[in-house]
Design an enzyme around this catalytic site. Structure first.
Site, PDB file in Angstrom:
ATOM      1  N   TRP A  96     -22.789  23.182   3.860  1.00  9.59           N
ATOM      2  CA  TRP A  96     -23.302  22.814   2.538  1.00  9.59           C
ATOM      3  C   TRP A  96     -22.152  22.138   1.792  1.00  9.59           C
ATOM      4  O   TRP A  96     -21.072  22.749   1.645  1.00  9.59           O
ATOM      5  CB  TRP A  96     -23.741  24.101   1.839  1.00  9.59           C
ATOM      6  CG  TRP A  96     -24.360  23.932   0.491  1.00  9.59           C
ATOM      7  CD1 TRP A  96     -25.415  23.131   0.165  1.00  9.59           C
ATOM      8  CD2 TRP A  96     -23.986  24.620  -0.703  1.00  9.59           C
ATOM      9  NE1 TRP A  96     -25.722  23.277  -1.156  1.00  9.59           N
ATOM     10  CE2 TRP A  96     -24.861  24.188  -1.716  1.00  9.59           C
ATOM     11  CE3 TRP A  96     -23.012  25.561  -1.018  1.00  9.59           C
ATOM     12  CZ2 TRP A  96     -24.775  24.657  -3.019  1.00  9.59           C
ATOM     13  CZ3 TRP A  96     -22.936  26.033  -2.314  1.00  9.59           C
ATOM     14  CH2 TRP A  96     -23.804  25.579  -3.303  1.00  9.59           C
ATOM     15  N   ASP A 111     -21.877  33.706   3.339  1.00  2.93           N
ATOM     16  CA  ASP A 111     -22.780  33.088   2.371  1.00  2.93           C
ATOM     17  C   ASP A 111     -24.191  33.285   2.910  1.00  2.93           C
ATOM     18  O   ASP A 111     -24.553  32.707   3.939  1.00  2.93           O
ATOM     19  CB  ASP A 111     -22.434  31.593   2.248  1.00  2.93           C
ATOM     20  CG  ASP A 111     -23.389  30.842   1.322  1.00  2.93           C
ATOM     21  OD1 ASP A 111     -24.277  31.479   0.720  1.00  2.93           O
ATOM     22  OD2 ASP A 111     -23.242  29.604   1.213  1.00  2.93           O
ATOM     23  N   LYS A 114     -33.935  31.389  -3.230  1.00  2.00           N
ATOM     24  CA  LYS A 114     -34.956  30.963  -2.267  1.00  2.00           C
ATOM     25  C   LYS A 114     -35.955  32.083  -2.004  1.00  2.00           C
ATOM     26  O   LYS A 114     -37.159  31.869  -2.030  1.00  2.00           O
ATOM     27  CB  LYS A 114     -34.312  30.545  -0.943  1.00  2.00           C
ATOM     28  CG  LYS A 114     -32.967  29.869  -1.070  1.00  2.00           C
ATOM     29  CD  LYS A 114     -33.058  28.420  -1.483  1.00  2.00           C
ATOM     30  CE  LYS A 114     -31.660  27.877  -1.776  1.00  2.00           C
ATOM     31  NZ  LYS A 114     -31.590  26.460  -1.918  1.00  2.00           N
TER      32      LYS A 114
HETATM   33  C1  LMR Z   1     -29.541  22.801  -0.860  1.00  2.00           C
HETATM   34  O1  LMR Z   1     -28.664  22.843   0.001  1.00  2.00           O
HETATM   35  O2  LMR Z   1     -30.348  21.863  -0.935  1.00  2.00           O
HETATM   36  C2  LMR Z   1     -29.674  23.923  -1.837  1.00  2.00           C
HETATM   37  O3  LMR Z   1     -28.769  24.928  -1.534  1.00  2.00           O
HETATM   38  C3  LMR Z   1     -29.625  23.499  -3.243  1.00  2.00           C
HETATM   39  C4  LMR Z   1     -28.267  23.115  -3.711  1.00  2.00           C
HETATM   40  O4  LMR Z   1     -27.859  23.626  -4.760  1.00  2.00           O
HETATM   41  O5  LMR Z   1     -27.595  22.298  -3.080  1.00  2.00           O
END
Ligand code: LMR
Length: 398
Positions: A131, A212, A247
């Site tokens: 992420w 996480d 979520k």
């Molecule tokens: C995502 O990866 O789309 C979600 O976790 C929302 C975000 O805040 O990035």
């Protein structure tokens, strides 16, 4: 003048997709960008259990006086139980503290800032890919981020051997950021056997897990998805866990999450807890109440809790169905494509094994919005848009 030396920075790559999607007035547009669940009608609806809890709070909540930096105690206890169960050693030994945080992101930020207090020169290993905001948060604390190989986006392959090889480069005391389940962005998770190998390896090398877990319930169910947390916190003396309710309670905008710190002893747990609260106090003083009060009411009420489990099961089942349907349709419409891996992955995300040019064709010509690197939110697929999406992707192959 001191406010005149900066240059504008680019948008966050995930939030940018939402901006572009909103600006497009094509009636066929499809949003496979940001990680929000959509139901069969394409709506991000409020869960029934949440509505009921909110009704209860409107009638019964008696004050809006300050909470505390730790947040709602009923919420904290309930989250602790979701993560660790009821008889985990860290609970019996009073070695874990759990504090409410503003969303999963807030929880990660608090955990990382606390880590900075403990070890100002800490190195945090993040998966490649991950992420994108993981980098932003580690960077904001001025800690060093290093990467371990995790997933081959071009081939749709999880790279366990490469991950272990790269973790072999980590030094004692390094922190390993792990996705508890439903890896964001690949959807590729370790098997329980592989997690066991990781736990033994980390114990031997004295590495510290930062877990996480933002999608608990979306892989195999609420309890099963906490396997990693329970395992690593059992085998290793210390851990930081950042969890999210965005979520699995679909309360994205209410910003509900928690940070849990597992320490080697009860005494250390008290000391560490006090430092986490100091971090909280200096950033936002105390978390917002509403969302966590809703979650607390749901988790502490048998009827609402059962309703919640049912609603999470429905969300998970629908995403899995969309995964299978997508794979079946692609195999029929574009036999030379190979998206079979998508049916095996967990949670909302997967990468489409497309070139950047192909991805841009989908976005620009077909109005199917996804991250430029091919990450798609499978939860954005519905029976209504599936044909449109698979036709468009198939046209790239035929
Ligand atoms: C995502 O990866 O789309 C979600 O976790 C929302 C975000 O805040 O990035």
């Amino acid at each position: 003048m001191i406010l005149s030396g900066l240059e504008a920075v680019g948008d966050d790559p995930i939030l940018l997709v939402s901006t572009l999607f909103r600006a497009d007035d094509n009636p066929n547009k499809v949003d496979l960008g940001v990680g929000v669940y959509k139901d069969a009608d394409g709506n991000t609806a409020i869960l029934e259990c949440v509505k009921k809890a909110e009704e209860y709070l409107v009638k019964n909540q008696e004050t809006k006086a300050y909470l505390s930096p730790a947040g709602n105690p009923g919420f904290n206890d309930a989250i602790k139980e979701l993560l660790f169960g009821t008889d985990h050693p860290v609970l019996k030994e009073n070695r874990v503290v759990t504090f409410q945080a503003p969303g999963g992101t807030g929880a990660i930020r608090i955990g990382i800032d606390f880590l900075k207090t403990c070890k100002p020169d800490a190195t945090v290993w993040v998966s490649d890919p991950t992420w994108p905001n993981h980098y932003g948060i580690v960077d904001a604390a001025n800690l060093t981020a290093k990467t371990y190989r995790y997933y081959n986006m071009k081939k749709g392959l999880f790279l366990f051997d490469e991950m272990m090889e790269d973790l072999g480069q980590a030094n004692e005391g390094d922190v390993i950021l792990l996705h508890g389940c439903c890896h964001n962005a690949s959807g590729a998770d370790l098997s329980n056997e592989q997690w066991n190998l990781v736990a033994d390896f980390m114990l031997e090398r004295k590495l510290v897990p930062f877990i996480d877990i933002a999608y608990q319930g979306f892989a195999n169910g609420i309890e099963k998805d906490a396997y990693v947390v329970k395992l690593l916190c059992d085998k290793l003396p210390e851990a930081i866990v950042a969890s999210s309710c965005s979520k699995n309670f679909a309360i994205y905008r209410d910003r509900v999450g928690a940070v849990s710190i597992v320490s080697a002893t009860e005494d250390l747990s008290k000391i560490n807890g006090s430092h986490v609260l100091k971090v909280v106090r200096s950033i936002y003083s105390m978390p917002p109440d509403h969302g966590a009060a809703v979650v607390s009411h749901i988790l502490n009420n048998v009827e609402l809790r059962n309703l919640w489990i049912k609603e999470v099961d429905e969300m998970r089942t629908r995403v899995k169905e969309m995964r299978h349907k997508f794979v079946t349709q692609m195999a029929e419409k574009a036999p030379s494509s190979d998206f079979g891996y998508i049916a095996e992955q967990n949670g909302m995300f997967s990468y489409l094994t497309l070139t950047p040019e192909q991805t841009q064709i989908l976005i620009k010509e077909h109005h199917i919005y996804m991250m430029a690197n091919g990450r798609v939110n499978i939860a954005g697929l519905t029976l209504s848009n599936m044909d449109y999406v698979t036709d468009a992707i198939a046209s790239l192959f035929n």
